[in-house]
Design a protein around this motif. Structure first.
Motif, PDB file in Angstrom:
ATOM      1  N   GLY A 695       0.791  -1.222   0.000  1.00 26.39           N
ATOM      2  CA  GLY A 695       0.000   0.000   0.000  1.00 26.39           C
ATOM      3  C   GLY A 695       0.821   1.269   0.000  1.00 26.39           C
ATOM      4  N   SER A 696       2.112   1.141  -0.311  1.00 24.85           N
ATOM      5  CA  SER A 696       2.963   2.322  -0.271  1.00 24.85           C
ATOM      6  C   SER A 696       2.801   3.156  -1.540  1.00 24.85           C
ATOM      7  CB  SER A 696       4.427   1.916  -0.113  1.00 24.85           C
ATOM      8  OG  SER A 696       4.860   1.196  -1.254  1.00 24.85           O
ATOM      9  N   GLN A 697       2.939   4.465  -1.366  1.00 19.32           N
ATOM     10  CA  GLN A 697       2.939   5.388  -2.497  1.00 19.32           C
ATOM     11  C   GLN A 697       4.371   5.680  -2.936  1.00 19.32           C
ATOM     12  OE1 GLN A 697       2.108   9.722  -1.927  1.00 19.32           O
ATOM     13  NE2 GLN A 697       0.248   9.257  -3.100  1.00 19.32           N
ATOM     14  N   GLY A 698       5.291   5.648  -2.001  1.00 19.13           N
ATOM     15  CA  GLY A 698       6.676   5.917  -2.312  1.00 19.13           C
ATOM     16  C   GLY A 698       7.523   5.895  -1.054  1.00 19.13           C
ATOM     17  N   TYR A 699       8.835   6.101  -1.244  1.00 17.17           N
ATOM     18  CA  TYR A 699       9.783   6.066  -0.140  1.00 17.17           C
ATOM     19  C   TYR A 699      10.676   7.301  -0.217  1.00 17.17           C
ATOM     20  CZ  TYR A 699       8.427   1.142  -0.280  1.00 17.17           C
ATOM     21  OH  TYR A 699       7.712  -0.030  -0.293  1.00 17.17           O
ATOM     22  N   VAL A 700      11.165   7.720   0.941  1.00 17.65           N
ATOM     23  CA  VAL A 700      12.115   8.829   1.021  1.00 17.65           C
ATOM     24  C   VAL A 700      13.363   8.312   1.717  1.00 17.65           C
ATOM     25  CG1 VAL A 700      12.592  11.110   1.978  1.00 17.65           C
ATOM     26  CG2 VAL A 700      10.315  10.583   1.088  1.00 17.65           C
ATOM     27  N   LEU A 701      14.513   8.478   1.054  1.00 20.45           N
ATOM     28  CA  LEU A 701      15.797   8.111   1.641  1.00 20.45           C
ATOM     29  C   LEU A 701      16.494   9.387   2.067  1.00 20.45           C
ATOM     30  CD1 LEU A 701      17.819   5.787   2.198  1.00 20.45           C
ATOM     31  CD2 LEU A 701      18.867   6.337  -0.015  1.00 20.45           C
ATOM     32  N   GLY A 702      16.747   9.514   3.372  1.00 21.43           N
ATOM     33  CA  GLY A 702      17.367  10.718   3.909  1.00 21.43           C
ATOM     34  C   GLY A 702      18.779  10.447   4.373  1.00 21.43           C
ATOM     35  N   VAL A 703      19.666  11.419   4.197  1.00 22.29           N
ATOM     36  CA  VAL A 703      21.067  11.269   4.576  1.00 22.29           C
ATOM     37  C   VAL A 703      21.476  12.494   5.404  1.00 22.29           C
ATOM     38  CG1 VAL A 703      23.443  10.998   3.781  1.00 22.29           C
ATOM     39  CG2 VAL A 703      21.562   9.990   2.461  1.00 22.29           C
ATOM     40  N   ILE A 704      22.109  12.231   6.551  1.00 22.37           N
ATOM     41  CA  ILE A 704      22.721  13.302   7.345  1.00 22.37           C
ATOM     42  C   ILE A 704      24.225  13.204   7.138  1.00 22.37           C
ATOM     43  CG2 ILE A 704      23.104  14.222   9.662  1.00 22.37           C
ATOM     44  CD1 ILE A 704      20.396  13.201  10.448  1.00 22.37           C
ATOM     45  N   LEU A 705      24.818  14.272   6.603  1.00 28.21           N
ATOM     46  CA  LEU A 705      26.233  14.301   6.231  1.00 28.21           C
ATOM     47  C   LEU A 705      27.122  14.520   7.465  1.00 28.21           C
ATOM     48  CD1 LEU A 705      25.903  16.423   2.979  1.00 28.21           C
ATOM     49  CD2 LEU A 705      26.270  13.943   3.151  1.00 28.21           C
ATOM     50  N   PRO A 706      28.439  14.329   7.310  1.00 27.69           N
ATOM     51  CA  PRO A 706      29.352  14.488   8.453  1.00 27.69           C
ATOM     52  C   PRO A 706      29.279  15.844   9.125  1.00 27.69           C
ATOM     53  CG  PRO A 706      30.456  13.331   6.671  1.00 27.69           C
ATOM     54  CD  PRO A 706      29.129  13.772   6.117  1.00 27.69           C
ATOM     55  N   ASP A 707      28.945  16.909   8.357  1.00 28.19           N
ATOM     56  CA  ASP A 707      28.871  18.236   8.978  1.00 28.19           C
ATOM     57  C   ASP A 707      27.533  18.514   9.639  1.00 28.19           C
ATOM     58  OD1 ASP A 707      27.184  18.520   6.830  1.00 28.19           O
ATOM     59  OD2 ASP A 707      28.324  20.125   5.843  1.00 28.19           O
ATOM     60  N   GLY A 708      26.611  17.505   9.677  1.00 25.93           N
ATOM     61  CA  GLY A 708      25.314  17.645  10.325  1.00 25.93           C
ATOM     62  C   GLY A 708      24.195  18.087   9.421  1.00 25.93           C
ATOM     63  N   SER A 709      24.496  18.440   8.171  1.00 24.42           N
ATOM     64  CA  SER A 709      23.446  18.877   7.243  1.00 24.42           C
ATOM     65  C   SER A 709      22.697  17.661   6.694  1.00 24.42           C
ATOM     66  CB  SER A 709      24.058  19.683   6.109  1.00 24.42           C
ATOM     67  OG  SER A 709      24.977  18.883   5.365  1.00 24.42           O
ATOM     68  N   TYR A 710      21.441  17.903   6.288  1.00 23.45           N
ATOM     69  CA  TYR A 710      20.580  16.829   5.783  1.00 23.45           C
ATOM     70  C   TYR A 710      20.238  17.082   4.321  1.00 23.45           C
ATOM     71  CZ  TYR A 710      16.141  14.518   4.704  1.00 23.45           C
ATOM     72  OH  TYR A 710      15.147  13.785   4.094  1.00 23.45           O
TER      73      TYR A 710
END
Length: 787
Positions: A695-710
């Motif tokens: 039943g999924s519409q989609g997925y989000v892959l999130g990454v937090i970089l070494p400097d803390g930014s997303y």
């Protein structure tokens, strides 16, 4: 020349740059609460159940130790039930902000002083809190303290001293209480500057304590206890209060004006008036059952000083009209249908009324179209006492009917039996206990026990036979029909223990039966059929049994031929469940899923069931479970109805059972990342995959970089993505699902990818470079060598 300070700074900079550390906060959200349960002499107490509300209970081990893991931060209610040390209990609150050690002593409880919250600037602070009787002293720097534990039932004085010029005190005199489910925070007292308390003992003209006298001020009323003690709290210092003392409709002492001062709050009262309230009435029985006939006779007794009685169906309240008021000691109550009905009674005179301490419960059974006495789901709880006493003390055992079966007894005869499951409170996980009970006499004809697999492979199986005969040698019935006078008993035990002999018994016995024998048990008082079975060879009563038709089972058994490692075993009924309507087998609860399977008990005589969901029939059929699907967030009310077969009259074909309430707050579980934490090289890529969600519409892959930014690396319908690694250091990877119905999950558990500068480990190269630079700097600042 380069200064040495500059050199040191360069060295530190190089060393710091060589190590790139990124960490995620993993602050623990739960802790362990543990301790020992001890006797007053310091030795371990017997088996004790410790419960942190609302978690499951845990049991102490042979050393009296218990441990409760995964306790959340905050204040909780905890209780200890000293099952084998007087069946007593103690409740208290506990604050958890780390691992906590909490030791209990049987017969004792804590005193917990607190300070009032939200103090104003004009308030003074407590300098100390003490117990007068033993001079124990503490402070309330954290706003709460724990004194003791002290003997339950003893009286103490708690004194709080404030830091004003007069050193004002607020004092509580009190009796240490064990607490209860409805009073789970006993012995807790709140100090507030400018307040004090009034307390004392109330006695009659002969010095006898006056119990249940209402002591009142403007907006507070308390009742004296059995010692005549009362405590009025939080009275403003300097104010004057009118204190009244009333028992029933009579003022036992004149209303007194009392000004409240700092310090001791004693005010003892001796009444010159003896109030003759009626003695407590009581029903002849605490519980009974009857068939659905026209009426049932309810009987009771009264005591001295009674002018008349009032009988109530249900609770005694101003909103509930009595079903009878008068001087009789019985009424014929007209039955209105099948079900369970509770009755209460009060005795009344001109001074007031006295309520019965125990209600009478009548279970009206619907007509049964089956000859079976037991049906699936019936259960009985017993307390078992072995002689000599079991190392585990008194055993709490539950017997539950689960099926019927025809089996062969020890005489080779085929017998119809009830199959029951037996659980014992001391059993390890995996222990199996089953019994087969003869339908005709409710005596066991087969037993089976298997030890927990973690302990051993031992088992025990017993086959029994019971041949009751009358004076002419014909078969007789133990509970109905022709009464027996003789019993031939036969038993064979097969014991699966290496080297252990199998057991065998074969005896002839004399049977004696008596009727209307009253027996009191923790489950109530019952009129019973008493049966004694005496060995003809030695005159010893091998069995004594007490049967009650309400319970549909034995309320007490003394077995002097138990076939175990004891001389005798006594069973005493502590509770039982005989359903008179279909019952849900799941409890009211909060759930976080849209689909939920609901189970209900089989109901004797029913040909089908209806499951009603928020007033609408959602299932009709013969099965005993149904899965409801696509539940929306919110409250859901279910009812179960049994449709009886056509032999029942139309007005009795529908039997309404209990209700079930589910509170739904759907939580979509996050996908699971299918990669592990690992080291990579900058400039490489990694295929990140995760579990698919229906039943999924989609997925989000999130990454937090070494400097803390997303940044959002991927947003689409696939469950994989080739992730480019283009930063040195730790990458935190998480995924969430977006659902068609708009309910999205939270982030998944994290996976960490650590990227180095090259395959030879960039951080090591940086360290080497740093040392080389250090050497160059040291050479450059070295003084010229003299020749």
């Amino acid at each position: 020349m380069v200064s040495s300070r500059v050199v040191v700074v360069c060295i530190l900079a190089l060393l710091l740059s060589s190590v790139n550390v990124h960490s995620e906060s993993n602050t623990s959200e739960s802790y362990t609460l543990s301790g020992y349960v001890l006797l007053p002499d310091g030795s371990p107490a017997d088996a004790t159940s410790v419960k942190l509300v609302p978690m499951d209970s845990v049991w102490t081990d042979q050393n009296g130790f218990y441990s409760i893991p995964d306790v959340s931060i905050g204040e909780h209610i905890i209780r200890a039930y000293f099952m084998n040390n007087g069946h007593t209990v103690a409740y208290r609150s506990v604050v958890v902000d780390g691992d906590v050690e909490l030791n209990w002593t049987v017969g004792k409880n804590w005193v917990i002083p607190r300070t009032v919250e939200n103090l104003t600037v004009a308030d003074y602070n407590l300098t100390s809190v003490s117990i007068y009787e033993n001079s124990e002293i503490t402070d309330l720097d954290e706003g709460v303290a724990y004194l003791g534990p002290y003997d339950i039932g003893n009286y103490y004085t708690l004194i709080g001293t404030f830091d004003d010029a007069e050193e004002t005190t607020q004092q509580f005199h009190f009796q240490v209480s064990e607490g209860s489910t409805t009073y789970p925070r006993p012995n807790e007292f709140t100090f507030q500057y400018g307040m004090n308390n009034l307390y004392g003992f109330l006695t009659d003209s002969t010095g006898v304590p006056m119990n249940e006298v209402l002591v009142s001020i403007e907006n507070q009323t308390v009742s004296t206890n059995t010692d005549g003690f009362y405590l009025l709290q939080d009275l403003e210092i300097g104010n004057t209060y009118n204190v009244s003392f009333k028992q029933g409709n009579v003022e036992v002492f004149q209303t007194v004006s009392k000004e409240i001062f700092s310090g001791s709050g004693w005010f003892n009262v001796s009444s010159m008036m003896d109030v003759e309230l009626p003695e407590s009435p009581y029903f002849h029985l605490s519980l009974d059952t009857c068939s659905l006939v026209y009426s049932y006779e309810i009987k009771w007794e009264g005591g001295n000083f009674t002018e008349y009685f009032s009988v109530y169906q249900g609770e005694i309240s101003d909103d509930n009209t009595p079903i009878y008021t008068g001087t009789q000691k019985s009424i014929n109550w007209v039955l209105t249908g099948a079900g369970t009905f509770e009755f209460n009674i009060i005795a009344v005179n001109s001074n007031g009324s006295t309520e019965s301490s125990q209600p009478f419960v009548l279970i009206v059974l619907p007509p049964s179209q089956s000859d079976d006495l037991w049906s699936e789901g019936m259960s009985w709880d017993y307390a078992l006492t072995h002689t000599p006493l079991s190392p585990d003390g008194v055993h709490n055992r539950t017997i539950t009917a689960i099926s019927t079966e025809t089996i062969e007894d020890a005489f080779g005869s085929m017998r119809e039996s009830y199959l029951v499951r037996v659980t014992d409170g001391v059993d390890e996980e995996g222990v199996q206990r089953y019994r087969w009970v003869d339908k005709s006499n409710l005596l066991m004809i087969k037993t089976y026990w298997a030890d927990a697999p973690s302990s051993s492979s031992y088992y025990q199986e017993g086959t029994l036979g019971w041949e009751f005969t009358d004076s002419e040698g014909n078969e007789a019935s133990l509970l109905s029909g022709v009464q027996p006078i003789e019993l031939h008993f036969n038993r064979t035990n097969v014991i699966g223990v290496p080297g252990h002999p199998n057991g065998y018994d074969d005896t002839v016995n004399i049977v004696s039966i008596s009727y209307d024998v009253e027996v009191s048990t923790p489950a109530g008082s019952f009129m019973t059929t008493y049966i004694s079975i005496t060995d003809a060879s030695d005159g010893i009563k091998s069995w004594e049994l007490w049967y009650n038709h309400t319970v549909r089972n034995w309320v007490k058994i003394i077995d002097r031929l138990p076939g175990s490692h004891s001389d005798s075993v006594e069973y005493v009924l502590t509770a039982f469940e005989v359903p008179v309507s279909p019952q849900f087998l799941v409890e009211d609860s909060s759930i976080d899923t849209k689909n939920f399977r609901i189970y209900w008990s089989y109901f004797q005589g029913a040909e089908s069931y209806k499951l009603i969901h928020n007033g609408v029939v959602t299932y009709a059929g013969p099965y005993n479970s149904y899965e409801v699907t696509n539940l929306e967030d919110g409250e859901h009310h279910f009812e179960i109805v049994a449709i009886m077969n056509s032999d029942y009259p139309p007005e009795l074909r529908t039997v309404i059972g209990n209700s079930l309430n589910l509170s739904v707050l759907f939580v979509q579980n996050a996908p699971i990342l299918e990669i592990e934490n690992q080291n990579l090289t900058i400039g490489s890529s990694k295929l990140v995959t995760w579990s698919e969600i229906d039943g999924s519409q989609g997925y989000v892959l999130g990454v937090i970089l070494p400097d803390g930014s997303y940044y959002e690396a991927y947003n689409g319908s696939d469950n994989s993505f080739e992730l480019e690694i283009d930063h040195i250091g730790q990458h935190r990877i998480r995924v969430m699902v977006l659902m068609d119905d708009g309910t999205n999950s939270g982030w998944s558990e994290s996976v960490f990818l650590l990227a180095d500068g090259d395959t030879n480990n960039a951080s090591l190269g940086t360290v080497v470079f740093g040392f080389v630079l250090l050497i160059v700097l040291l050479i450059s600042i070295s003084p010229p060598r003299k020749v």
